[in-house]
Structures are given as structure tokens and as C-alpha cells.
Scaffold this active site. Structure first.
Site, PDB file in Angstrom:
ATOM      1  N   GLU A 242       1.171  -1.091  -0.087  1.00 46.99           N
ATOM      2  CA  GLU A 242      -0.191  -0.095  -0.051  1.00 46.99           C
ATOM      3  C   GLU A 242       0.363   0.937  -0.205  1.00 46.99           C
ATOM      4  OE1 GLU A 242      -2.823  -0.560   3.358  1.00 46.99           O
ATOM      5  OE2 GLU A 242      -3.905  -2.148   1.862  1.00 46.99           O
ATOM      6  N   LYS A 316      -2.547 -11.693   7.991  1.00 51.17           N
ATOM      7  CA  LYS A 316      -3.484 -11.695   8.626  1.00 51.17           C
ATOM      8  C   LYS A 316      -4.301 -13.220   8.076  1.00 51.17           C
ATOM      9  CE  LYS A 316      -3.595  -6.795   7.299  1.00 51.17           C
ATOM     10  NZ  LYS A 316      -4.537  -5.992   6.518  1.00 51.17           N
ATOM     11  N   ASP A 321      -8.717  -8.947   2.870  1.00 49.62           N
ATOM     12  CA  ASP A 321      -8.239  -7.604   4.409  1.00 49.62           C
ATOM     13  C   ASP A 321      -9.300  -7.962   5.801  1.00 49.62           C
ATOM     14  OD1 ASP A 321      -7.411  -5.867   5.459  1.00 49.62           O
ATOM     15  OD2 ASP A 321      -7.252  -4.617   4.365  1.00 49.62           O
ATOM     16  N   GLU A 349     -13.063  -2.098  11.470  1.00 49.46           N
ATOM     17  CA  GLU A 349     -12.614  -1.051  10.465  1.00 49.46           C
ATOM     18  C   GLU A 349     -13.300  -1.796   9.416  1.00 49.46           C
ATOM     19  OE1 GLU A 349      -8.984  -1.978   8.067  1.00 49.46           O
ATOM     20  OE2 GLU A 349      -9.764  -0.798   6.699  1.00 49.46           O
ATOM     21  N   GLU A 446     -22.970  -9.923   9.293  1.00 48.02           N
ATOM     22  CA  GLU A 446     -22.622 -10.492   7.840  1.00 48.02           C
ATOM     23  C   GLU A 446     -24.135 -10.790   6.823  1.00 48.02           C
ATOM     24  OE1 GLU A 446     -21.659 -14.996   8.640  1.00 48.02           O
ATOM     25  OE2 GLU A 446     -20.514 -14.381   6.049  1.00 48.02           O
TER      26      GLU A 446
HETATM   27  C1  GCV Z   1      -2.061   0.403   8.692  1.00 50.71           C
HETATM   28  C2  GCV Z   1      -6.583  -2.000   5.476  1.00 50.71           C
HETATM   29  C3  GCV Z   1      -6.745  -0.777   6.092  1.00 50.71           C
HETATM   30  C4  GCV Z   1      -5.197   0.159   6.339  1.00 50.71           C
HETATM   31  C5  GCV Z   1      -4.059  -0.826   6.920  1.00 50.71           C
HETATM   32  C6  GCV Z   1      -4.026  -1.931   6.050  1.00 50.71           C
HETATM   33  C7  GCV Z   1      -2.067  -2.669   6.871  1.00 50.71           C
HETATM   34  O1  GCV Z   1      -5.829  -2.082   4.347  1.00 50.71           O
HETATM   35  O2  GCV Z   1      -7.350  -0.202   5.860  1.00 50.71           O
HETATM   36  O3  GCV Z   1      -5.657   1.602   6.476  1.00 50.71           O
HETATM   37  O4  GCV Z   1      -2.985   0.187   7.211  1.00 50.71           O
HETATM   38  O5  GCV Z   1      -4.992  -2.616   6.374  1.00 50.71           O
HETATM   39  O6  GCV Z   1      -3.152  -4.057   7.682  1.00 50.71           O
HETATM   40  O7  GCV Z   1      -1.352  -2.913   6.976  1.00 50.71           O
END
Ligand code: GCV
Length: 615
Positions: A242, A316, A321, A349, A446
Site C-alpha cells: 500500500e 492476517k 483484509d 474497520e 454478515e
Molecule cells: C495500517 C488495510 C487498512 C489500512 C491498514 C492496512 C494494513 O488496508 O485499510 O488502513 O494500514 O490494512 O493492515 O497495513
């Protein structure tokens, strides 16, 4: 502003204390002993050294004397918290030695993906160190230690220029003071590191991990950093992700990047936590040959065994995500010679921003019931901030509590955790009807959001509220591929991206075959016609309609059940949750109607039950 006590109300006190030979206590344990002392208590507390596993404790109680045994200072601390939580006998040991919380706090005081106010640690580019901030930080350290958390990273993994300078002398004193607060409670501090620091703060023109200038820059930086002895044990790194720089920029692989830092850290027994969240965030939606779900496995599986022993790969739980439903990332099944850490997200999130009630215990119960490596560490992104109740939504405290419980014991039962959290937070209030609904709140969430593992459909960047096509033509690799005939991503080996083939058998075949693929992940793995008949006999389309309606109704029922607790829980929390239910209802209604209308417009097929779908 004073914070609530959350679940830190003690139900244990003693009048006399006996400390066995040679016992060493953390300053935090001494504080807890002070708090529990009450000359009117009929109980004596006896602490004894015993031969137990690290961090473990054993409690025995004969009605007059309570014995707490442990082999190390952390074990005594956890035993004291167990007593406060109402436990006076039995043995307990954590199944994981690393139980970490990650903060995504920026030094300007904002928190990336934070929904509970500003940072507890930073403001306006500086550390918060006034008396009130210190009190809160101490209380937060107690809160974490009370559920067994033993590591923390303070700053965001997206490390800006200001936070890159945390390595330097200028912050040493403030950093040491913050670390001390957590060390006192057995919590080891970490920082997030900018891989490009040699450029950002070092004045070099490269951060190539194989360049000797870069290597010596890091060696010197760490030598100076660790000479300051603030107790930081290591660093978390987000690289090649990112927009963050990393080894790929220089044609190197992920192990080249991680090992270079790990070697520079090893003289100080430092640990390097390297995130596996590496993918191409500049994808062209037209290009179907790229599948973001594959990325971390494609990059890291061939590096199994190539990382130094002080490198920990943090992965993760799902390959995309933190969506409300994802399969387990294949790396967990394929890495055998790499230290790994499972990464979860406590901050909501993609699960309702701490506006919607979404108790995540059942999700983690599902994840941890899979066949994951026993010796992995665990980390999760924190959900706390300066809001008076810490969590924004008063009931989101259950998620932090549950995370601690799972980090300690992955076999915990989410229902029992919820009951324990509620009892410790609100006392013995009769709330079974509400708690039953709260237990199902992840399933409810969900039901009204993106169906059957397809993911996203949220407002871009913000990640709350529906926007069915917001990501469909974006660069993020998160597409649902809906057309007039069907929806879902074909990730099969036979006709799709080949992602299913990254799993070992029997998982690979199970996911590959539409008949055996778990239905709640159907659209994650397959592109399926709307007329496809599910196990319950409904078509996919009818199932989508039905579950959106049900999800909304379930939110209504949760809000009503909460109403019955008026006068039984503190007014402030009652009102906080009531107000959030109003916003959740609005959100669930938008989701219901936007998703249903979207598919109705594509298919022209009405709801079999004749409910209103807006044309
Ligand atoms: C800290 C997702 C989130 C980002 C986060 C990223 C990550 O994309 O939207 O805000 O960045 O995960 O885990 O690094």
C-alpha cells in the site's frame, strides 16, 4: 476525561499477605496487591514459587487461605488478575508465548482505523505525558495485562516522517517513560519501523537491503537506539504494501529485507516482526490474471526456512483484509520452518466501526478452530482510544476482552467469554436475552452486508456503509464480479485464478468444488449464477434477499432487547449503546435496500415473499 474501569473491578480482597522465598514481583503486581488489600477481609493470600510453565499460575483456596503459585513474575501478575476476576482455584497457562496488541496510532494523535477517539499515547507530534494521560496509560496497561496481553506496538505500521524519528535520541526519554508503564505490567514494547528510514531520516539515497551503506546505517541506528535502554524489544515492519517502500523496490525478496534488519537487531536480542500483507495495490480491474488473495502466499511460501531466527512473519487471518468472512490464509498451512504470528483485527474497520454492534468472539472461535500451527504467536489491531469508555461503543469492550481470552487460550468459547465480560463489566444483571443476540451479532452483521464471503461492497477508503460497486473498478484488487447472470470470484484451479490450489489437500479439493465449498464462502471461491440452488433449497438470489431482510430484523430485535436493560446498566452506557443502535439500524436498512435493489435491477427477479424491494 476519566476513563471507565471497563472490566477492572476486583471481586477479591485479602487482609494478610505471605510472600514465599525468592519471589520477584513486577511493579504492576505490587500495585494490584495494594489494591486488593482490605483489613476486613477474612482471607490470607500466600504467594509461592513453584515449578510451572512460563506465565502460568495455580490457585488453591481452603476458605481461609488462598495460595497463588507461579514460576515467574508474569505468572504471579496473571494469577492476581485471575483472583480479581473471581477465580480462586485452578491452574492456567497460556498456549502462546507472544500475545500482542498493535496500535495504528499516529504521532499527530489520530488513529488509522480508530473508532474510539484519539491516541492514548501521542498528540500533535509529541508523546502524551501529562498526569491525566499517564493515569490513562497505566490503566490501559492494567487492562491489557488483566487479559494476558504481553506485548504492544505503539505506533502505526504506516510510519510517517515524524514516527520514523522515534529511533533517534530526541524521543528517548519520553519513549522510555511510556515503555516503563507497560513493562511494569509485563508488556514488552515494540515500535513500527519505516523500511525507508535510511532515506527518510538518514540522508541516504537508497534503502536497498543489500547495499553496504544501508546495512551500516541500520547497524549504527540500532546500536545507538538500544544503548538508550528503554526496553523496546523489537520492531514491526510493513514493507512493499500500500505505497510503503520495501525490498521489491530494489529487486530483492522479502527475506532479504527482513533478514537485513534482523541481523542488525540480533546483538540486542531484538525481534523483527515482518508483515506478510504484501500485495499489488495498483491493480487494473480489467486484468483478471492477478488475484490479490494469492499475493501473500505467492511471495512468502517459497521463502519458508529463509528467514533468520529472530524474524517473525505476521500474517492476517484471511488472504484479503479482515472482511467479515474470509477463508484462512493458505500460508498458515504451508509454512513449516518460519516463525509465524496470526494477525486479527479488534478495531472494527470492516465490521461496523464500533457504531454497529459486532461481537467478534464467534469469528475468532471459528478461525482458531482451524488446524493452525500451535506454536504461532498472536497479534491484533487495537480498538481503543481516548473516548471515555475506551471503545466508542461501550459494548465493543467485549472484543478486546475476547481477544485476550483467545490469545491466552485459543480453545475458549465465545459465549462464555461474553458472559464473563458482561458480568465483570456490569455485575450480575440478568441480560440473557440481550446477550444471546449479542452473541449472534457477527452473524447478524454478515447477514445485512456483503454476501457469502464476496467481501467489500463498502464505501471506498472509509469502509463503513454500503456502496456495492465502490471497489469494482478500483486499483485495490477487491472485486465481486457481479453481472446479470451471477456473482463471485472464480478462484478455482480449473477455470479461475488457481487460488484454491494454494491449499493442501483435502482443503484444496473442498474449496475447488462448488458442491463441497462451505456455503458461507461460496462467492469467495466461485462465480455462481443467481439461480444456483443452495443447500437449504433457496436460490442464491432469494438467499441474498432473505438474509438482508433478516439481518435488519435482527438489529431491530437487538435494539429492543437492549431497551429492557434500561436502569440495569449505567445510564451513560445505556444511552451510548442506544444511540449506536439507532445508527446501526440506519446502516442495516441502507445495506438491505441497496444490496437487494442492486441484484433486483440486474436480474429483474422479484422477492418470492413479495417484500418491498425498491426498483
Ligand atoms: C495500517 C488495510 C487498512 C489500512 C491498514 C492496512 C494494513 O488496508 O485499510 O488502513 O494500514 O490494512 O493492515 O497495513
Amino acid at each position: 476525561m476519566a476513563h471507565t474501569k471497563a472490566w477492572l473491578e476486583s471481586s477479591f480482597s485479602y487482609s494478610e499477605l505471605t510472600l514465599g522465598e525468592g519471589i520477584e514481583l513486577l511493579p504492576g503486581a505490587q500495585n494490584e496487591l495494594e489494591r486488593m488489600k482490605d483489613s476486613t477481609s477474612p482471607l490470607q493470600l500466600i504467594l509461592r514459587q513453584a515449578d510451572l510453565d512460563p506465565d502460568a499460575y495455580c490457585l488453591k483456596n481452603n476458605g481461609e487461605e488462598v495460595h497463588l503459585e507461579a514460576s515467574d513474575p508474569a505468572g504471579f501478575l496473571y494469577g492476581l488478575f485471575a483472583l480479581q476476576g473471581g477465580r480462586t482455584c485452578g491452574e492456567s497457562r497460556p498456549s502462546k508465548s507472544l500475545r500482542m496488541i498493535n496500535h495504528w496510532d499516529n504521532m499527530d494523535g489520530s488513529i488509522e482505523r480508530g473508532y474510539a477517539g484519539r491516541s492514548l499515547f501521542f498528540d500533535d507530534g509529541e508523546f502524551l505525558c501529562d498526569a491525566a494521560s499517564r493515569e490513562r496509560q497505566k490503566h490501559y496497561a492494567r487492562l491489557l495485562a488483566s487479559v494476558g496481553i504481553n506485548a504492544i506496538s505503539f505506533n502505526n505500521v504506516n510510519v510517517d516522517e515524524r514516527a520514523s524519528r522515534l529511533l533517534l535520541e530526541e524521543d528517548a526519554e519520553a519513549l522510555a517513560a511510556l515503555c516503563r508503564i507497560f513493562l511494569d505490567y509485563g508488556i514488552t514494547p515494540y515500535l513500527s519501523l519505516n523500511f525507508a528510514s535510511p532515506i527518510t531520516i538518514g540522508g541516504l539515497d537508497t534503502c536497498d537491503p543489500l547495499d553496504p551503506k544501508v546495512i551500516s546505517w541500520w547497524e549504527k541506528a540500532f546500536a545507538e537506539f538500544f544503548a538508550r535502554e528503554h526496553g523496546v524489544q523489537g520492531f514491526v515492519v510493513k514493507a512493499d504494501s500500500e505505497g510503503r517502500p520495501g525490498p521489491f523496490t530494489y529487486g530483492r525478496n522479502q527475506a532479504d529485507g527482513a533478514n537485513m534488519l534482523a541481523r542488525a537487531l540480533s546483538p540486542y536480542e531484538g525481534r523483527l516482526i515482518w508483515r506478510a500483507f504484501v500485495y499489488n495495490s495498483q491493480q487494473d480491474w480489467r486484468d483478471r490474471s492477478i488475484d490479490r488473495a494469492r499475493a501473500s502466499t505467492d511471495y512468502f511460501r517459497e521463502l519458508d526456512g529463509a528467514f533468520d531466527e529472530n524474524v517473525f512473519l505476521q500474517i492476517k487471518h484471511g488472504p484479503i483484509d479482515f472482511q467479515v468472512r474470509e477463508p484462512i490464509t493458505p500460508l498458515f498451512y504451508t509454512l513449516r520452518a518460519t516463525n509465524i504470528i496470526l494477525e486479527l483485527q479488534v478495531t472494527q474497520e470492516y465490521t461496523g466501526h464500533q457504531i454497529d454492534l459486532c461481537y467478534l468472539g464467534p469469528m475468532w472461535e471459528d478461525i482458531l478452530a482451524q488446524d493452525l500451527p500451535e506454536d504461532m504467536g498472536i497479534a491484533a489491531v487495537s480498538n481503543v482510544g481516548l473516548d471515555e469508555n475506551y471503545f466508542g461503543h461501550a459494548l465493543a469492550g467485549a472484543n478486546l476482552y475476547a481477544y485476550g481470552a483467545y490469545a491466552w487460550n485459543p480453545k475458549s468459547k465465545s459465549k462464555e467469554i461474553l458472559q464473563s465480560w458482561f458480568r465483570r463489566t456490569y455485575g450480575s444483571v440478568e441480560a440473557s436475552s440481550f446477550l444471546e443476540k449479542m452473541q449472534g451479532s457477527w452473524a447478524t452483521y454478515e447477514k445485512y452486508t456483503a454476501p457469502l464471503g464476496v467481501g467489500f461492497m463498502v464505501r471506498e477508503h472509509y469502509h463503513y456503509a454500503p456502496s456495492v460497486e465502490a471497489y469494482e473498478y478500483s486499483r485495490w484488487g477487491t472485486y465481486h464480479r457481479a453481472n446479470r447472470d451471477g456473482i463471485g470470484i472464480d478462484r478455482t484451479v480449473a477455470t479461475g485464478t488457481g487460488y484454491t490450489g494454494l491449499y493442501p489437500e483435502p482443503l484444496a479439493s473442498m474449496f475447488e468444488n462448488v458442491e463441497t465449498c462451505p456455503e458461507n464462502l461460496l462467492l469467495f471461491f466461485h462465480h455462481v449464477p443467481y439461480t444456483h440452488v443452495l443447500q437449504n433449497g433457496k436460490t442464491l438470489l432469494q438467499w441474498i434477499y432473505d438474509s438482508r431482510f433478516e439481518g435488519y430484523e435482527e438489529v431491530l430485535a437487538m435494539a429492543e432487547a437492549w431497551h429492557d436493560l434500561k436502569g440495569k446498566v449505567p445510564e451513560q452506557d445505556f444511552l451510548n449503546v442506544q444511540e449506536r443502535f439507532e445508527r446501526q439500524l440506519y446502516n442495516a436498512r441502507e445495506w438491505r435496500d441497496q444490496v437487494n435493489t442492486y441484484f433486483y435491477r440486474f436480474t429483474g427477479i422479484p422477492d418470492a415473499q413479495g417484500r418491498r424491494i425498491y426498483p
